[in-house]
Structure formats: structure tokens, C-alpha cells
Design a protein around this motif. Structure first.
Motif, PDB file in Angstrom:
ATOM      1  N   LEU A  89       4.902   4.530  -2.385  1.00 14.98           N
ATOM      2  CA  LEU A  89       4.528   3.583  -1.353  1.00 14.98           C
ATOM      3  C   LEU A  89       2.932   4.131  -1.277  1.00 14.98           C
ATOM      4  N   PRO A  90       2.007   4.113  -2.303  1.00 15.65           N
ATOM      5  CA  PRO A  90       0.851   4.610  -2.143  1.00 15.65           C
ATOM      6  C   PRO A  90      -0.052   4.103  -1.036  1.00 15.65           C
ATOM      7  N   GLY A  91      -0.667   4.945  -0.361  1.00 18.72           N
ATOM      8  CA  GLY A  91      -1.772   4.433   0.556  1.00 18.72           C
ATOM      9  C   GLY A  91      -0.952   4.088   2.024  1.00 18.72           C
ATOM     10  N   LEU A  92       0.327   3.967   2.024  1.00 24.14           N
ATOM     11  CA  LEU A  92       1.084   3.564   3.074  1.00 24.14           C
ATOM     12  C   LEU A  92       1.693   4.843   4.046  1.00 24.14           C
ATOM     13  N   GLU A  93       1.936   4.566   5.161  1.00 20.61           N
ATOM     14  CA  GLU A  93       2.692   5.579   6.083  1.00 20.61           C
ATOM     15  C   GLU A  93       3.258   4.983   7.132  1.00 20.61           C
ATOM     16  N   ALA A  94       4.457   5.678   7.847  1.00 22.39           N
ATOM     17  CA  ALA A  94       4.893   5.350   8.949  1.00 22.39           C
ATOM     18  C   ALA A  94       5.584   6.338   9.780  1.00 22.39           C
ATOM     19  N   GLY A  95       5.474   6.207  11.124  1.00 19.97           N
ATOM     20  CA  GLY A  95       6.085   7.371  11.867  1.00 19.97           C
ATOM     21  C   GLY A  95       7.558   7.279  11.518  1.00 19.97           C
ATOM     22  N   THR A  96       8.188   8.438  10.942  1.00 21.08           N
ATOM     23  CA  THR A  96       9.712   8.765  10.760  1.00 21.08           C
ATOM     24  C   THR A  96      10.114  10.000  11.353  1.00 21.08           C
ATOM     25  N   GLU A  97      11.280   9.504  11.911  1.00 22.82           N
ATOM     26  CA  GLU A  97      11.930  10.757  12.482  1.00 22.82           C
ATOM     27  C   GLU A  97      12.676  11.919  11.215  1.00 22.82           C
ATOM     28  N   ARG A  98      12.548  13.114  11.656  1.00 24.05           N
ATOM     29  CA  ARG A  98      12.878  14.035  10.744  1.00 24.05           C
ATOM     30  C   ARG A  98      13.403  15.334  11.605  1.00 24.05           C
ATOM     31  N   TYR A  99      14.375  16.001  11.457  1.00 23.99           N
ATOM     32  CA  TYR A  99      14.459  17.259  11.961  1.00 23.99           C
ATOM     33  C   TYR A  99      13.447  18.204  11.600  1.00 23.99           C
ATOM     34  N   ASP A 100      13.044  19.485  12.305  1.00 21.54           N
ATOM     35  CA  ASP A 100      11.977  20.215  12.366  1.00 21.54           C
ATOM     36  C   ASP A 100      12.712  21.636  11.636  1.00 21.54           C
ATOM     37  N   HIS A 101      13.590  21.494  11.139  1.00 24.75           N
ATOM     38  CA  HIS A 101      14.166  22.543  10.180  1.00 24.75           C
ATOM     39  C   HIS A 101      15.319  22.082   9.365  1.00 24.75           C
ATOM     40  N   ALA A 102      14.979  22.360   8.067  1.00 27.78           N
ATOM     41  CA  ALA A 102      16.170  22.014   6.994  1.00 27.78           C
ATOM     42  C   ALA A 102      16.224  22.995   5.878  1.00 27.78           C
ATOM     43  N   VAL A 103      17.589  23.244   5.520  1.00 30.81           N
ATOM     44  CA  VAL A 103      17.973  24.237   4.435  1.00 30.81           C
ATOM     45  C   VAL A 103      18.221  23.276   3.138  1.00 30.81           C
ATOM     46  N   VAL A 104      17.950  23.670   2.084  1.00 32.73           N
ATOM     47  CA  VAL A 104      18.222  23.028   0.996  1.00 32.73           C
ATOM     48  C   VAL A 104      18.921  24.042  -0.111  1.00 32.73           C
ATOM     49  N   GLU A 105      19.853  24.067  -0.633  1.00 34.67           N
ATOM     50  CA  GLU A 105      20.443  24.887  -1.882  1.00 34.67           C
ATOM     51  C   GLU A 105      20.393  24.323  -2.939  1.00 34.67           C
ATOM     52  N   GLY A 106      20.315  24.976  -4.063  1.00 35.21           N
ATOM     53  CA  GLY A 106      20.486  24.508  -5.492  1.00 35.21           C
ATOM     54  C   GLY A 106      20.235  25.366  -6.548  1.00 35.21           C
ATOM     55  N   VAL A 107      19.641  25.150  -7.611  1.00 35.10           N
ATOM     56  CA  VAL A 107      19.493  26.194  -8.648  1.00 35.10           C
ATOM     57  C   VAL A 107      18.029  25.968  -9.086  1.00 35.10           C
ATOM     58  N   THR A 108      17.293  26.818  -9.809  1.00 32.05           N
ATOM     59  CA  THR A 108      16.139  26.670 -10.603  1.00 32.05           C
ATOM     60  C   THR A 108      16.329  26.246 -12.085  1.00 32.05           C
ATOM     61  N   VAL A 109      15.308  26.040 -12.606  1.00 32.81           N
ATOM     62  CA  VAL A 109      15.294  25.586 -14.222  1.00 32.81           C
ATOM     63  C   VAL A 109      16.186  26.485 -15.017  1.00 32.81           C
ATOM     64  N   THR A 110      16.275  27.856 -14.764  1.00 39.53           N
ATOM     65  CA  THR A 110      17.026  28.779 -15.332  1.00 39.53           C
ATOM     66  C   THR A 110      18.548  28.620 -15.076  1.00 39.53           C
ATOM     67  N   GLY A 111      18.730  28.032 -13.903  1.00 44.80           N
ATOM     68  CA  GLY A 111      20.129  27.999 -13.419  1.00 44.80           C
ATOM     69  C   GLY A 111      20.394  29.040 -12.318  1.00 44.80           C
ATOM     70  N   ALA A 112      19.257  29.738 -11.871  1.00 46.53           N
ATOM     71  CA  ALA A 112      19.349  30.823 -10.815  1.00 46.53           C
ATOM     72  C   ALA A 112      19.409  30.452  -9.572  1.00 46.53           C
ATOM     73  N   PRO A 113      20.412  30.795  -8.690  1.00 48.24           N
ATOM     74  CA  PRO A 113      20.639  29.983  -7.015  1.00 48.24           C
ATOM     75  C   PRO A 113      19.382  30.227  -6.237  1.00 48.24           C
ATOM     76  N   VAL A 114      19.212  29.139  -5.507  1.00 50.10           N
ATOM     77  CA  VAL A 114      17.830  29.200  -4.682  1.00 50.10           C
ATOM     78  C   VAL A 114      18.338  28.320  -3.448  1.00 50.10           C
ATOM     79  N   THR A 115      17.788  28.989  -2.350  1.00 51.16           N
ATOM     80  CA  THR A 115      17.788  28.505  -0.879  1.00 51.16           C
ATOM     81  C   THR A 115      16.526  28.479  -0.343  1.00 51.16           C
ATOM     82  N   VAL A 116      16.244  27.014   0.178  1.00 49.41           N
ATOM     83  CA  VAL A 116      14.939  27.033   0.640  1.00 49.41           C
ATOM     84  C   VAL A 116      14.803  26.730   1.986  1.00 49.41           C
ATOM     85  N   HIS A 117      14.388  27.461   2.852  1.00 52.03           N
ATOM     86  CA  HIS A 117      14.203  27.159   4.504  1.00 52.03           C
ATOM     87  C   HIS A 117      12.895  26.579   4.876  1.00 52.03           C
ATOM     88  N   GLY A 118      12.988  25.357   5.492  1.00 53.14           N
ATOM     89  CA  GLY A 118      11.765  24.782   5.790  1.00 53.14           C
ATOM     90  C   GLY A 118      11.494  24.410   7.264  1.00 53.14           C
TER      91      GLY A 118
END
Length: 179
Positions: free
Chosen positions: A107-136
Motif C-alpha cells: 500500500l505504497p505511500g499510505l499509513e494508518a494508526g494500527t493496534e499491535r502488541y509491543d512484544h511478539a515471538v515468532v518461531e520458524g526455520v532458516t533457509v537451511t532448515g535450522a530452527p529460529v526464534t525471533v523476539h521483538g
């Protein structure tokens, strides 16, 4: 990607899928092939994201309906986070719900006030299949939730209600890129 290489340096910039493209509203498929095509896709995602000056990009935003996203995003303390997640799962969101300006390369050039939590954790894998956990936290938590939404077939506009949603849709309909 070789150790020490700059993400996206060998990638090719691909056209962005824009709001209204059905690929943005379908759930993406799990990645099962961890071969060179996947590594190339991640490189292309980084190259496209950097060219478009974004902080995150999901594969369906370049027309590939797979569960992959990349990011190069600061948190609220200006710590830079760079990486990718294949087959991501948003396993935790908590903390304060913050409404903040959110944009999207689809949606280039646009933005809007959007509600999100201020902490998130995502799990998955890398391109090589190694497990990864990302905390934000802070802005990076917003980025992780935003990119996870993409692989689930959602855009940030789907979180908006009432006048915020109506205003964003009016702006999108008037945008030069809108079909």
C-alpha cells in the motif's frame, strides 16, 4: 547465503503485489523444499525490500504464496534486527497494545494508526532448515506481527475498523498505483 554476505546483494528486485491483488489475501503454503530456489527467494526478498525502502517483506508481496518473510528493522532502542523466517508461527504476543503508524510496501505511500502488541515471538526455520526464534519489542514487534499477517493472508488494513478503515480505503482508491 554465505556467512558475511550482505543480504540481498545477489538478489533480483521483483515487482510488488499491491492491495487488491488476490495473492495478498490467501493463506500461504508451507515451505517443503529447502533447496537453492528458497535461498534465491530470500535474496530476492531482501533486494526488493531494500530497493523499496521497507523494513520487512513477505513472499506473497512479490507474488510467491509461500510462508517466508525477511526483515531489517530497528526496535524502539534503535537496535537493528536483520533476518528471515521460513514457515513462521506467531507463538506469543503480549505486553501493552499500542496504536502506531503502520505502512506497507503493498500500500505504497499510505499509513494508518494500527493496534499491535509491543512484544511478539515468532518461531520458524532458516533457509537451511535450522530452527529460529525471533523476539521483538516495540517497533520490531510491530514488524514481526505485520509480516506474520502477510503469510496468513492479511494486510494491516484488515485490523482497522470504523473511520480509520474507511479513510485508508478512500486513500487507496485514489492512489496512483490502485487498479
Amino acid at each position: 547465503m554465505r556467512h558475511g554476505s550482505i543480504p540481498g546483494a545477489r538478489g533480483r528486485v521483483r515487482p510488488l503485489s499491491l492491495l487488491g491483488d488476490p495473492i495478498l489475501h490467501g493463506s500461504c503454503a508451507e515451505v517443503t523444499d529447502f533447496g537453492p530456489e528458497l535461498a534465491g527467494l530470500v535474496e530476492d526478498l531482501f533486494a526488493t525490500m531494500y530497493t523499496a525502502q521497507g523494513v520487512g517483506l513477505a513472499a506473497n508481496q512479490i507474488g510467491v504464496p509461500l510462508r517466508v518473510f525477511v526483515y531489517d528493522c530497528p526496535d524502539d532502542e534503535e537496535v537493528r534486527h536483520v533476518g528471515h523466517v521460513v514457515n513462521p508461527r506467531l507463538i506469543e504476543t503480549d505486553g501493552v497494545v499500542m496504536r502506531g503508524p503502520e505502512g506497507c510496501l503493498s500500500l505504497p505511500g499510505l499509513e494508518a494508526g494500527t493496534e499491535r502488541y509491543d512484544h511478539a515471538v515468532v518461531e520458524g526455520v532458516t533457509v537451511t532448515g535450522a530452527p529460529v526464534t525471533v523476539h521483538g519489542t516495540g517497533f520490531f514487534a510491530r514488524c514481526l506481527q505485520h509480516e506474520y499477517d502477510h503469510v496468513e493472508g492479511r494486510v494491516y488494513a484488515d485490523h482497522l475498523t470504523g473511520w480509520r478503515h474507511r479513510r485508508l480505503m478512500r486513500q487507496a482508491n485514489r492512489a496512483s498505483w490502485h487498479r
